[in-house]
Design a protein around this motif. Structure first.
Motif, PDB file in Angstrom:
ATOM      1  N   ASP A 155       3.447  -1.812   1.691  1.00 43.85           N
ATOM      2  CA  ASP A 155       4.208  -2.682   0.797  1.00 43.85           C
ATOM      3  C   ASP A 155       5.638  -2.749   1.323  1.00 43.85           C
ATOM      4  OD1 ASP A 155       2.110  -3.213  -0.888  1.00 43.85           O
ATOM      5  OD2 ASP A 155       2.773  -1.879  -2.498  1.00 43.85           O
ATOM      6  N   LEU A 156       6.076  -3.942   1.677  1.00 39.51           N
ATOM      7  CA  LEU A 156       7.466  -4.155   2.074  1.00 39.51           C
ATOM      8  C   LEU A 156       8.222  -4.620   0.834  1.00 39.51           C
ATOM      9  CD1 LEU A 156       9.644  -4.425   4.314  1.00 39.51           C
ATOM     10  CD2 LEU A 156       8.895  -6.801   4.575  1.00 39.51           C
ATOM     11  N   VAL A 157       9.214  -3.838   0.413  1.00 39.10           N
ATOM     12  CA  VAL A 157       9.935  -4.110  -0.826  1.00 39.10           C
ATOM     13  C   VAL A 157      11.401  -4.396  -0.510  1.00 39.10           C
ATOM     14  CG1 VAL A 157      10.561  -3.253  -3.115  1.00 39.10           C
ATOM     15  CG2 VAL A 157       8.378  -2.582  -2.094  1.00 39.10           C
ATOM     16  N   VAL A 158      11.877  -5.550  -0.959  1.00 38.55           N
ATOM     17  CA  VAL A 158      13.279  -5.942  -0.800  1.00 38.55           C
ATOM     18  C   VAL A 158      13.917  -5.953  -2.183  1.00 38.55           C
ATOM     19  CG1 VAL A 158      14.883  -7.728  -0.028  1.00 38.55           C
ATOM     20  CG2 VAL A 158      12.716  -7.367   1.202  1.00 38.55           C
ATOM     21  N   THR A 159      14.995  -5.191  -2.361  1.00 39.78           N
ATOM     22  CA  THR A 159      15.636  -5.081  -3.674  1.00 39.78           C
ATOM     23  C   THR A 159      17.122  -5.387  -3.561  1.00 39.78           C
ATOM     24  OG1 THR A 159      14.072  -3.328  -4.287  1.00 39.78           O
ATOM     25  CG2 THR A 159      16.010  -3.611  -5.682  1.00 39.78           C
ATOM     26  N   LEU A 206       8.292  -8.372  -3.188  1.00 34.37           N
ATOM     27  CA  LEU A 206       7.250  -7.507  -2.632  1.00 34.37           C
ATOM     28  C   LEU A 206       6.377  -8.323  -1.691  1.00 34.37           C
ATOM     29  CD1 LEU A 206       5.383  -4.999  -2.471  1.00 34.37           C
ATOM     30  CD2 LEU A 206       4.330  -5.778  -4.617  1.00 34.37           C
ATOM     31  N   TYR A 207       6.205  -7.796  -0.468  1.00 35.10           N
ATOM     32  CA  TYR A 207       5.331  -8.413   0.527  1.00 35.10           C
ATOM     33  C   TYR A 207       4.243  -7.396   0.860  1.00 35.10           C
ATOM     34  CZ  TYR A 207       9.366 -11.488   1.006  1.00 35.10           C
ATOM     35  OH  TYR A 207      10.410 -12.352   0.748  1.00 35.10           O
ATOM     36  N   ARG A 208       2.992  -7.715   0.557  1.00 34.07           N
ATOM     37  CA  ARG A 208       1.894  -6.772   0.710  1.00 34.07           C
ATOM     38  C   ARG A 208       1.183  -7.004   2.046  1.00 34.07           C
ATOM     39  NH1 ARG A 208      -1.109  -4.682  -4.266  1.00 34.07           N
ATOM     40  NH2 ARG A 208      -0.272  -2.801  -3.274  1.00 34.07           N
ATOM     41  N   THR A 265       3.718 -13.570   7.653  1.00 35.64           N
ATOM     42  CA  THR A 265       4.314 -12.876   6.520  1.00 35.64           C
ATOM     43  C   THR A 265       3.544 -13.192   5.239  1.00 35.64           C
ATOM     44  OG1 THR A 265       6.483 -13.041   7.567  1.00 35.64           O
ATOM     45  CG2 THR A 265       6.438 -12.500   5.220  1.00 35.64           C
ATOM     46  N   PRO A 266       3.194 -12.174   4.439  1.00 39.24           N
ATOM     47  CA  PRO A 266       2.441 -12.420   3.198  1.00 39.24           C
ATOM     48  C   PRO A 266       3.275 -13.206   2.185  1.00 39.24           C
ATOM     49  CG  PRO A 266       2.396 -10.089   3.839  1.00 39.24           C
ATOM     50  CD  PRO A 266       3.438 -10.743   4.677  1.00 39.24           C
ATOM     51  N   PRO A 267       2.623 -13.757   1.150  1.00 41.12           N
ATOM     52  CA  PRO A 267       3.366 -14.410   0.065  1.00 41.12           C
ATOM     53  C   PRO A 267       4.332 -13.428  -0.589  1.00 41.12           C
ATOM     54  CG  PRO A 267       1.008 -14.817  -0.128  1.00 41.12           C
ATOM     55  CD  PRO A 267       1.168 -13.777   0.929  1.00 41.12           C
ATOM     56  N   ALA A 268       5.412 -13.952  -1.131  1.00 42.74           N
ATOM     57  CA  ALA A 268       6.402 -13.112  -1.800  1.00 42.74           C
ATOM     58  C   ALA A 268       6.079 -13.011  -3.284  1.00 42.74           C
ATOM     59  CB  ALA A 268       7.798 -13.690  -1.609  1.00 42.74           C
ATOM     60  N   ILE A 269       5.997 -11.784  -3.785  1.00 36.23           N
ATOM     61  CA  ILE A 269       5.882 -11.537  -5.220  1.00 36.23           C
ATOM     62  C   ILE A 269       7.297 -11.225  -5.702  1.00 36.23           C
ATOM     63  CG2 ILE A 269       4.737 -10.202  -7.023  1.00 36.23           C
ATOM     64  CD1 ILE A 269       2.709  -9.340  -4.793  1.00 36.23           C
ATOM     65  N   ILE A 270       7.831 -12.053  -6.571  1.00 32.11           N
ATOM     66  CA  ILE A 270       9.238 -11.977  -6.966  1.00 32.11           C
ATOM     67  C   ILE A 270       9.358 -11.472  -8.401  1.00 32.11           C
ATOM     68  CG2 ILE A 270      11.385 -13.268  -7.275  1.00 32.11           C
ATOM     69  CD1 ILE A 270      10.488 -13.123  -4.395  1.00 32.11           C
TER      70      ILE A 270
END
Length: 222
Positions: free
Chosen positions: A135-139, A126-128, A97-102
């Motif tokens: 782009d996997l985006v969790v909101t 955001l996980y790229r 899993t990529p780093p999380a951009i928060i």
């Protein structure tokens, strides 16, 4: 209140995530687009959206997640939006899993054609997945001031904790099966966001009308 967590399969098992056991799957109540997983809490008005999107053309993490935040504000017809903080959290688990951009931000939204503006806290991760152009985006959408029911201070603390516990894990061998992604092209004429974006699978085109200048945009799904 003690929250129990479960490992939940998303998108048919292509992704798993640690989520509160109490979450209600919105697809049991209404139709949800194929590129989304949507959940709701049973005790408050917080919603969670997990989206598999075509990767935006931004090399810097800050710009990439701000693009998704601004796109969400546009989709919500937000009167105003503010970004409070952007952080990068490395993945120390040893998986792929990529780093999380928060991002933490706020959007001011008119809902259900009401005059009053709802204040919604946005917690976005955001996980790229660069080799898949995804782009996997969790909101997490958290109403702070809302006629339909704002969250309490205790709920806000719990939801923030749940957001950081979410921890999606991507499975490279299955991620390619997520063939339907929502394209969010930028108009090359005015850099406005398009409206009426349709869903399309691989090797199909998506067309939309720019909300700012009115020109037609056609994009090939990659």
């Amino acid at each position: 209140m003690t929250t129990s967590y479960i490992n939940r399969d998303l998108f048919g098992g292509a992704i798993t995530a640690m989520t509160p056991a109490e979450l209600v799957d919105a697809s049991d109540l209404r139709q949800v687009p194929d590129n989304q997983e949507v959940f709701m809490y049973d005790r408050n008005s917080v919603s969670i959206i997990v989206e598999v999107l075509q990767a935006v053309n931004a090399s810097e993490a800050d710009k990439a997640i701000r693009f998704h935040f601004d796109s969400l504000a546009h989709d919500n017809s937000a009167e105003k939006s503010e970004v409070q903080q952007v952080d990068i959290i490395p993945n120390a688990r040893g998986d792929t899993t990529p780093p999380a951009i928060i991002l933490q931000g706020t959007q001011f939204v008119h809902k259900f054609n009401r005059q009053e503006v709802d204040t919604v806290k946005i917690l976005m991760a955001l996980y790229r997945v660069q080799d898949k152009n995804v782009d996997l985006v969790v909101t997490f959408n958290v109403p702070l001031v809302a006629e339909a029911g704002a969250v309490s201070e205790a709920d806000m603390l719990q939801v923030t904790h749940d957001f950081h516990e979410f921890r999606p894990v991507t499975k490279d061998c299955q991620l390619w099966t997520l063939r339907i992604i929502k394209l969010r092209p930028i108009c090359v004429r005015c850099n406005g966001f398009p409206v009426d974006t349709r869903f399309a699978g691989v090797c199909r085109t998506v067309s939309s009308i720019c909300s700012w200048c009115g020109c037609t945009i056609v994009n090939e799904a990659k």
